[in-house]
Design a protein around this motif. Sequence first.
Motif, PDB file in Angstrom:
ATOM      1  N   LEU A 458       0.937  -1.230   0.123  1.00 23.30           N
ATOM      2  CA  LEU A 458      -0.040  -0.104   0.040  1.00 23.30           C
ATOM      3  C   LEU A 458       0.736   1.341   0.079  1.00 23.30           C
ATOM      4  CD1 LEU A 458      -2.787  -1.045   2.340  1.00 23.30           C
ATOM      5  CD2 LEU A 458      -2.871  -1.087  -0.005  1.00 23.30           C
ATOM      6  N   PHE A 459       1.967   1.071   0.662  1.00 25.36           N
ATOM      7  CA  PHE A 459       2.898   2.409   0.807  1.00 25.36           C
ATOM      8  C   PHE A 459       4.058   2.293  -0.194  1.00 25.36           C
ATOM      9  CE2 PHE A 459       0.621   2.299   4.602  1.00 25.36           C
ATOM     10  CZ  PHE A 459      -0.005   3.663   4.656  1.00 25.36           C
ATOM     11  N   ALA A 460       4.195   1.669  -1.257  1.00 27.61           N
ATOM     12  CA  ALA A 460       5.202   1.521  -2.166  1.00 27.61           C
ATOM     13  C   ALA A 460       5.998   2.676  -2.790  1.00 27.61           C
ATOM     14  CB  ALA A 460       4.910   0.383  -3.222  1.00 27.61           C
ATOM     15  N   ASN A 461       4.934   3.541  -2.906  1.00 32.43           N
ATOM     16  CA  ASN A 461       5.435   4.830  -3.247  1.00 32.43           C
ATOM     17  C   ASN A 461       5.840   5.835  -2.311  1.00 32.43           C
ATOM     18  OD1 ASN A 461       4.952   3.838  -6.178  1.00 32.43           O
ATOM     19  ND2 ASN A 461       2.803   4.446  -5.978  1.00 32.43           N
ATOM     20  N   GLU A 462       5.802   5.638  -1.055  1.00 23.80           N
ATOM     21  CA  GLU A 462       6.119   6.319   0.103  1.00 23.80           C
ATOM     22  C   GLU A 462       7.293   6.201   0.618  1.00 23.80           C
ATOM     23  OE1 GLU A 462       2.669   7.451   2.273  1.00 23.80           O
ATOM     24  OE2 GLU A 462       1.495   7.390   0.718  1.00 23.80           O
ATOM     25  N   SER A 463       8.543   6.571   0.284  1.00 21.53           N
ATOM     26  CA  SER A 463       9.820   6.072   0.868  1.00 21.53           C
ATOM     27  C   SER A 463       9.732   6.037   2.160  1.00 21.53           C
ATOM     28  CB  SER A 463      10.861   6.657  -0.045  1.00 21.53           C
ATOM     29  OG  SER A 463      10.917   8.164   0.113  1.00 21.53           O
ATOM     30  N   GLU A 464       9.377   7.215   2.922  1.00 20.85           N
ATOM     31  CA  GLU A 464       9.799   7.573   4.255  1.00 20.85           C
ATOM     32  C   GLU A 464       9.089   6.328   5.136  1.00 20.85           C
ATOM     33  OE1 GLU A 464       9.229  10.998   7.639  1.00 20.85           O
ATOM     34  OE2 GLU A 464       8.505  11.406   5.493  1.00 20.85           O
ATOM     35  N   PHE A 465       7.636   6.303   4.884  1.00 23.99           N
ATOM     36  CA  PHE A 465       6.915   5.249   5.537  1.00 23.99           C
ATOM     37  C   PHE A 465       7.386   3.882   5.235  1.00 23.99           C
ATOM     38  CE2 PHE A 465       2.287   3.679   6.328  1.00 23.99           C
ATOM     39  CZ  PHE A 465       2.657   3.550   7.776  1.00 23.99           C
ATOM     40  N   LEU A 466       7.892   3.617   3.825  1.00 21.86           N
ATOM     41  CA  LEU A 466       8.155   2.336   3.529  1.00 21.86           C
ATOM     42  C   LEU A 466       9.434   1.902   4.550  1.00 21.86           C
ATOM     43  CD1 LEU A 466       7.471   0.223   1.342  1.00 21.86           C
ATOM     44  CD2 LEU A 466       9.430   1.239   0.044  1.00 21.86           C
ATOM     45  N   GLN A 467      10.422   2.877   4.718  1.00 23.98           N
ATOM     46  CA  GLN A 467      11.369   2.559   5.588  1.00 23.98           C
ATOM     47  C   GLN A 467      11.041   2.210   7.096  1.00 23.98           C
ATOM     48  OE1 GLN A 467      13.289   4.420   8.261  1.00 23.98           O
ATOM     49  NE2 GLN A 467      15.084   3.292   8.159  1.00 23.98           N
ATOM     50  N   SER A 468       9.923   2.929   7.557  1.00 24.58           N
ATOM     51  CA  SER A 468       9.438   2.265   8.757  1.00 24.58           C
ATOM     52  C   SER A 468       8.870   1.224   8.805  1.00 24.58           C
ATOM     53  CB  SER A 468       8.490   3.714   9.314  1.00 24.58           C
ATOM     54  OG  SER A 468       9.076   4.861   9.352  1.00 24.58           O
ATOM     55  N   ILE A 469       8.160   0.911   7.907  1.00 24.89           N
ATOM     56  CA  ILE A 469       7.385  -0.640   7.702  1.00 24.89           C
ATOM     57  C   ILE A 469       8.652  -1.444   7.689  1.00 24.89           C
ATOM     58  CG2 ILE A 469       6.090  -1.986   6.670  1.00 24.89           C
ATOM     59  CD1 ILE A 469       4.395   0.443   5.744  1.00 24.89           C
ATOM     60  N   MET A 470       9.575  -1.374   6.947  1.00 21.81           N
ATOM     61  CA  MET A 470      10.724  -2.295   6.984  1.00 21.81           C
ATOM     62  C   MET A 470      11.376  -2.558   8.230  1.00 21.81           C
ATOM     63  SD  MET A 470      11.243  -3.551   3.660  1.00 21.81           S
ATOM     64  CE  MET A 470      12.873  -3.931   3.337  1.00 21.81           C
ATOM     65  N   VAL A 471      11.670  -1.485   8.915  1.00 23.68           N
ATOM     66  CA  VAL A 471      12.516  -1.638  10.179  1.00 23.68           C
ATOM     67  C   VAL A 471      11.169  -2.206  11.298  1.00 23.68           C
ATOM     68  CG1 VAL A 471      13.155  -0.304  12.271  1.00 23.68           C
ATOM     69  CG2 VAL A 471      13.814   0.628  10.138  1.00 23.68           C
ATOM     70  N   SER A 472      10.228  -2.135  11.294  1.00 17.99           N
ATOM     71  CA  SER A 472       9.129  -2.775  12.120  1.00 17.99           C
ATOM     72  C   SER A 472       9.217  -4.128  11.473  1.00 17.99           C
ATOM     73  CB  SER A 472       7.657  -2.187  11.799  1.00 17.99           C
ATOM     74  OG  SER A 472       6.911  -2.881  12.574  1.00 17.99           O
ATOM     75  N   THR A 493      16.790  -1.681   4.278  1.00 21.12           N
ATOM     76  CA  THR A 493      16.198  -0.382   3.853  1.00 21.12           C
ATOM     77  C   THR A 493      16.931   0.634   3.560  1.00 21.12           C
ATOM     78  OG1 THR A 493      16.964  -0.043   6.571  1.00 21.12           O
ATOM     79  CG2 THR A 493      14.772  -1.266   6.020  1.00 21.12           C
ATOM     80  N   SER A 494      16.421   1.806   3.307  1.00 21.44           N
ATOM     81  CA  SER A 494      17.119   3.016   2.747  1.00 21.44           C
ATOM     82  C   SER A 494      16.450   4.249   3.701  1.00 21.44           C
ATOM     83  CB  SER A 494      16.765   3.038   1.205  1.00 21.44           C
ATOM     84  OG  SER A 494      17.329   4.134   0.690  1.00 21.44           O
ATOM     85  N   PRO A 495      17.654   4.554   4.166  1.00 20.31           N
ATOM     86  CA  PRO A 495      18.926   4.266   4.479  1.00 20.31           C
ATOM     87  C   PRO A 495      18.781   3.127   5.604  1.00 20.31           C
ATOM     88  CG  PRO A 495      18.321   6.176   5.912  1.00 20.31           C
ATOM     89  CD  PRO A 495      17.161   5.949   5.101  1.00 20.31           C
ATOM     90  N   LYS A 496      20.029   2.222   5.590  1.00 19.65           N
ATOM     91  CA  LYS A 496      20.278   1.286   6.468  1.00 19.65           C
ATOM     92  C   LYS A 496      20.091   1.599   7.642  1.00 19.65           C
ATOM     93  CE  LYS A 496      23.524  -1.041   3.321  1.00 19.65           C
ATOM     94  NZ  LYS A 496      24.653  -1.553   3.054  1.00 19.65           N
ATOM     95  N   CYS A 497      19.250   0.546   8.413  1.00 19.20           N
ATOM     96  CA  CYS A 497      19.404   0.401   9.965  1.00 19.20           C
ATOM     97  C   CYS A 497      20.467  -0.361  10.499  1.00 19.20           C
ATOM     98  CB  CYS A 497      17.873  -0.145  10.342  1.00 19.20           C
ATOM     99  SG  CYS A 497      17.521  -0.286  11.947  1.00 19.20           S
ATOM    100  N   ILE A 498      21.349   0.651  10.886  1.00 19.05           N
ATOM    101  CA  ILE A 498      22.573  -0.084  11.296  1.00 19.05           C
ATOM    102  C   ILE A 498      22.343  -0.692  12.619  1.00 19.05           C
ATOM    103  CG2 ILE A 498      25.181   0.453  11.957  1.00 19.05           C
ATOM    104  CD1 ILE A 498      24.647   0.648   9.041  1.00 19.05           C
TER     105      ILE A 498
END
Length: 857
Positions: A458-472, A493-498
Amino acid sequence: RWSALIELADGMLLDYFSGGMVDCSKAGALLEPCPWLAGLYDAKIDTTSLTPSADVLGHDEPSKRLAFGLSSRYRLYCGERLLSSASTSFAVSLEHKFLSHITLGSRPQQRFLPLASLRDFDPFMGSDENEALDGYEARSVERGARLIAIFPMKPMCVIQMPRGNLESISPRALVLPYIMMKIDEGDYFTALDIMRRQRVDMNLIVDLDPFHFLEKGGAELFIGQIDKIDNINLFLSSLIDVDTTIWKYPIPSWRKKERRDGRRDETSKVNLVCTKMREVMIHAENKGITSSGKIVKEGHFLLPILSSYAKQNPPMLEEALALIKSNAPKNLGNQSKRKSVLLSESVQSSIQYLAFLADYELIFNTAIGMYDFDLAKAVARHSQMDPKVYLPMLKRWREMPDSMARYEVDVKLKRYESALRHLVAAGRDEDQTSNAEHISKCLKFIESQGLHKLGLELFANESEFLQSIMVSLGERLLTENRAEEALTVFLATSPKCIDGGKRAASACGDWRAYFACCAEGSDSADGDDSMTSISVKIAENISSRGGNMNEQRDCYASAARILLDYGKDVGYAVDMFISGHMYNEGRRISYLHKRTDLVKKCVDAAVSYANTCIEDLAERASSFEVASKRYYEVIKIRRQAIKEAEEAGIDPHLDDSASLFSMQSTASNSSLRSTASGSSVGSTRSVASVSTVISVGATSTFSFTGDVDTMKHKSKFNKIGRDKPKKKKKKKGPAARRMKPGSEEELKSLVDTLKFSIPNDPYLVAISETVTFLMQSGKSPLAKLLFQAYEDLSSAVTKEQKSRSEKDKQDIEERGRFAHIEGRIDEFAEHDCEKDVNELECKFLPESIRNIFSFLS
């Protein structure tokens, strides 16, 4: 047939034809004169008509005539065959194709013999082939009852009771074939009426010929003939996914006809029938006329269609409610315009009927799942739900925006994926000022319900929210102990979650990825000191992991590499190599960093390990020899136990002692107990038990011998029994769990010992590398001793294996020779473990090592 049947005084039967011609009857003679007679001119004609057709009169096959008679001694005959030795009366029904008679005795019955079975009876066939002569669906009757008549057009018969009164009954033997006949003829009206009155399962209408009912117009005939809507509802509600002709109403062999192989999976029968019936009823309503020509109005079959929706698996309640709503405006009548159409009497009656088939709460949830809150209110009106609960809830949903209302409905119904879609749609409809709050709400919902995959879509085009979902998603994978997958997600993720990557790499033991994350996220000047402490900690954690010898060597090598690359601790790294028996690598690292003191440490460690290996190899050789000799004795016992167990038909592994003596002693003990108990019961002269015997000493005196003390009264004045030694209690612990000689447990222990005595591949690699290192370090004598110790073990294993194989072969030949002399066949019983034990051997050391010692010897 223009003929008559004449009986003579001796039981002979004659045929009298028109014109005065008399001939011996082809039905044969009766065994005795019978005052009551009945006959069939041609039993091969299956039609119930009494008038023969032209093709029947002209057939070339000779007729099959049957004559039935009841003698004055109540014996019922069919020609020369005795059907019953005690019957009060009988009747023949051509329409029902039965000979029925009532038996005499303490439990009289009305029995039904199919005419087809009497016609095809063959005395030379087995009892299974003539099973129908035993009767079909016998019915118990009152003692002294007599059979008067069988109705030709109804499945009923008249019986005279001993008091003289007449009663009409419908035996199951007449009802079931009559119903089957009507179903085959397509007369569903008569069949359903009788089934309803006689309580016959209505599934028989479909199960008798499902192909005809579903594909050849059976359903259309059924709808056209049944006028009462309640009867159609009754038929639909009684459907089950079981073939009643298999277990409840088996089709008799004498009336089976060829059935089309169109039977479907019984698990889908209800759905198929409901779908077909619904299609037929909807088609009839659209045309306004049924297949039988009966005119119907639209909505005539509303209740049966609702029944078909509710009966399906799973129930199609949403379609049923949609049908009720679509029919609502057409039934307004004099309904007030101010009042909702869904509150009309017709709609409410339809909802009440649907609630009779399904639960009110389920229907209410279905209605709100359609997002039709007016329909949900109409459903809840006649339910047991509290209006103080559902009315405010429905009102609040009406006042909310559509997307948010549907979101809350989906959450209530636990349709979480749909709820997330509506939540996202609700956020896009709102102003951008509340976007951050909306994203936070979506993220919490995704995390709580685990909808990360849908969230990424659903949020494939929203990079900021996409990164939050990936971290979650990575955090969720970490909590589920899926660290390797979490590591990939964190670094994708972009940027990477170090930080997440470090934690995931540490959890899964990927030290390379961990240090890569540390290097990528390092931004401080004092990072070297912290990196050194971290590297030592990680190296110690990796080296302390368990596992087999190969895994431990890899762990020690990884720990040493970490200490060299990140900890800068050469001494600790060499210690790790020594712990993993990698002396060559330890020596190389020592020379690389100019640490000659560490070289001597490697040599000393190799010497110590070589001495340990020499002792271990010698002990393994000794253990193998001892275990091999005992294994040879135990395996013979186990083979004999398997052989005797197979002859007795039992599982040899269930016998714990597993020896020939224990098996025979168990049988002899049980035989002894049975003999003793049998003799004590069968003997009339025995007046005492086994432990006490009465011996007669004189005419007036007798005495007890045996356990006298146990028969005396014990008290404080009587010391009998006090000074006796107490029985020793059974030991508990390891002593109580000793293996019995010759048992399966002992055999398993011996096999484990034999396998352990053979060095595995990692041990062989360690020995080879140690021998090579000692040779290169000037310790040739010790290297030769280690090499010789391994060769001695290999020779001992080969010698024992060969010796046991030869003994075993001699034993088998000797047993075969004795068996041949005794005139029997000696069958060899092999145990499951023998193949693995016979294949045991020590692998050769590398050829280069063997060649070196061949030069030096």
